[in-house]
Design a protein around this motif. Sequence first.
Motif, short mmCIF file in Angstrom:
data_model
loop_
_atom_site.label_atom_id
_atom_site.label_comp_id
_atom_site.label_asym_id
_atom_site.label_seq_id
_atom_site.Cartn_x
_atom_site.Cartn_y
_atom_site.Cartn_z
N GLN A 1 31.03 23.16 37.78
CA GLN A 1 31.36 23.70 39.08
C GLN A 1 30.16 23.57 40.02
N ALA A 2 30.44 23.55 41.31
CA ALA A 2 29.37 23.39 42.31
C ALA A 2 28.33 24.50 42.19
N LEU A 3 28.76 25.70 41.81
CA LEU A 3 27.83 26.82 41.70
C LEU A 3 26.81 26.59 40.59
N SER A 4 27.28 26.07 39.44
CA SER A 4 26.36 25.84 38.32
C SER A 4 25.47 24.63 38.55
N ARG A 5 25.85 23.75 39.47
CA ARG A 5 25.05 22.56 39.76
C ARG A 5 24.11 22.77 40.95
N SER B 1 19.55 26.42 38.58
CA SER B 1 19.10 27.69 38.00
C SER B 1 19.33 27.73 36.50
N ALA B 2 20.25 26.89 36.01
CA ALA B 2 20.48 26.78 34.57
C ALA B 2 19.58 25.73 33.93
N ASN B 3 18.59 25.26 34.67
CA ASN B 3 17.60 24.30 34.19
C ASN B 3 18.21 22.96 33.83
N ARG B 4 19.20 22.56 34.59
CA ARG B 4 19.80 21.24 34.42
C ARG B 4 19.49 20.38 35.64
N PRO B 5 19.41 19.04 35.49
CA PRO B 5 19.13 18.18 36.64
C PRO B 5 20.15 18.37 37.75
N ALA B 6 19.65 18.51 38.98
CA ALA B 6 20.53 18.73 40.11
C ALA B 6 20.38 17.63 41.16
#
Length: 548
Positions: free
Chosen positions: A220-224, A119-124
């Motif tokens: 953190q897992a939430l941000s990823r 959701s932060a537009n980073r690769p997941a």
Amino acid sequence: MARLDYFAPGVYVEEIQRGSRPIEGIQTNIAGFIGFTEAVRGGAEPFKPMLVTSWNQYLQYFGQEGSDGFTDFDAYLPFAVNGWFLNGGGRCWVTSIGTRLPGTPEPPPEQTGVKIRSSANRPALLFNLKPEESDNGSIEVIITEGQPNPSNEEGENSDSPAPVAAEFFTLIVGRDGEELERYEHLTMNPEVQAEVGTYVVTALEQSSFIDALDLSQTGQALSRRPANGQYEVSPPPLVPSPETLVRDIQGIRDERTGVQGVFEIDEITMLACPDLMRAYQADLVDLDQVHGVMELMISLCENSSPNPPNRMVVLDPPPDCVKPQQVAQWLNVFNRRSMFAALYYPWIKVPNPRKGGRPILVPPCGHMLGVWSRTDETRGVYKAPANETPRGVIGLSYDCNFREQELLNPLGINCIRTFPNRGIKIWGARTLVEPEQTEWRYISVRRLISYIEKSIELGTQWVVFEPNDEDLWSRVRRTVSNFLERLWREGALFGSSPEQAFYVKCDGDLNTPDSMILGRLYVEVGVCPVRPAEFVIFRVSQWTGQDE
């Protein structure tokens, strides 16, 4: 429907069929394209024709998600299809013969998979199809809200912090709307307690359809956590073998693949294979192999027995035939003539989105077929698709002049020329028929006759198994005559009256007792098509006013 017997007195109301049934003209502007694409997804299959009705739909089937639909190796098919739609084309069928040039090394999975961002537009996450699933089409992956395992009682492990519900998600694997696998209580935390949830990569090791790779690095897992949504996981790039390329282009009729598969689509009336020249440029095929594929396309257009032939193929000259003399020499080497083929020269210059809009030279077939379609819609199939401006063209590979066209036009090579203050014009309307067959010299005449033949064939199916008598002959004559008179009124047939424009004969002279015993009904149709005014001659002289 009339009854044959009556048993009780009374009034009977019956419906009966009288008169002729109108013939509806067929659609003439449906194209088939064969070549390389950027991707094959969304239900499209390699080597098999897929119906496409707009450029956006083309992107859904043959472009990567979020892509412009073109390729990094400059495949010509995307330019041809784009030119088709730019110039007024409607429906077309597209066959992909690969998403890379033959012999190209297959890219690693991390470059071809579907990348999911947080959701932060980073690769997941990165998803790839398992190798054994690559031939079965795309897979849909849906990521939705989730929760930790509810069986975990709060406080069971007091040394561990309480799980954050928002970091958990559910992943569903499906195909064609059918759910195949479901994984719940997933997280991006590789050290998650087993009783709370499952690390997504570990969970998908059990999947029969997809592999997963964790692209996130820190945090953190939430941000990823991957963003919710529906994602399509397509097969890896299709890299055909150089040894089988010609066979892949030609295809197999029973498997509905390649060129032969296109000819199994009845509604296609025009055909082009622009990437035949891309393969030639890349030294994947030689000139003899190019001629072999061209010969196949022409022969299939000619051979549609028992139905009337109603397809034409547009050929492209080789890219190294830049000057008029060179293309004339090449055509002499190819030495194949047909009223069902047309050739345009020179190559056209169009913007290339993959190179910042800088121009690229491409074969003209796609843009020319788009002009055919536009002319059919605006004027009719009887109008020659010439003296028209091809849209999307910014230049030509060679500016042919009048004297040079005098060399090419008698050979059946249609020139695209630049005129001062008029722009780029299509300045030819001939088929590649033998020069002595002047009645089939023009594209519009060939396509008009095909249109008439196919329309009559489809519009008179009701005649089969009817009683073969004079009443049927009269109905058939009216049916066909009404159709041809409508064409005459539209300007497709020459003559000041219907009697001069066409005739329809179906009588006892044609249908003898012997032919009727054999179950045959003969109908003879003659038409006088309009032909383009290719040469306009004004004869001017001096006149004194006293001369007769």
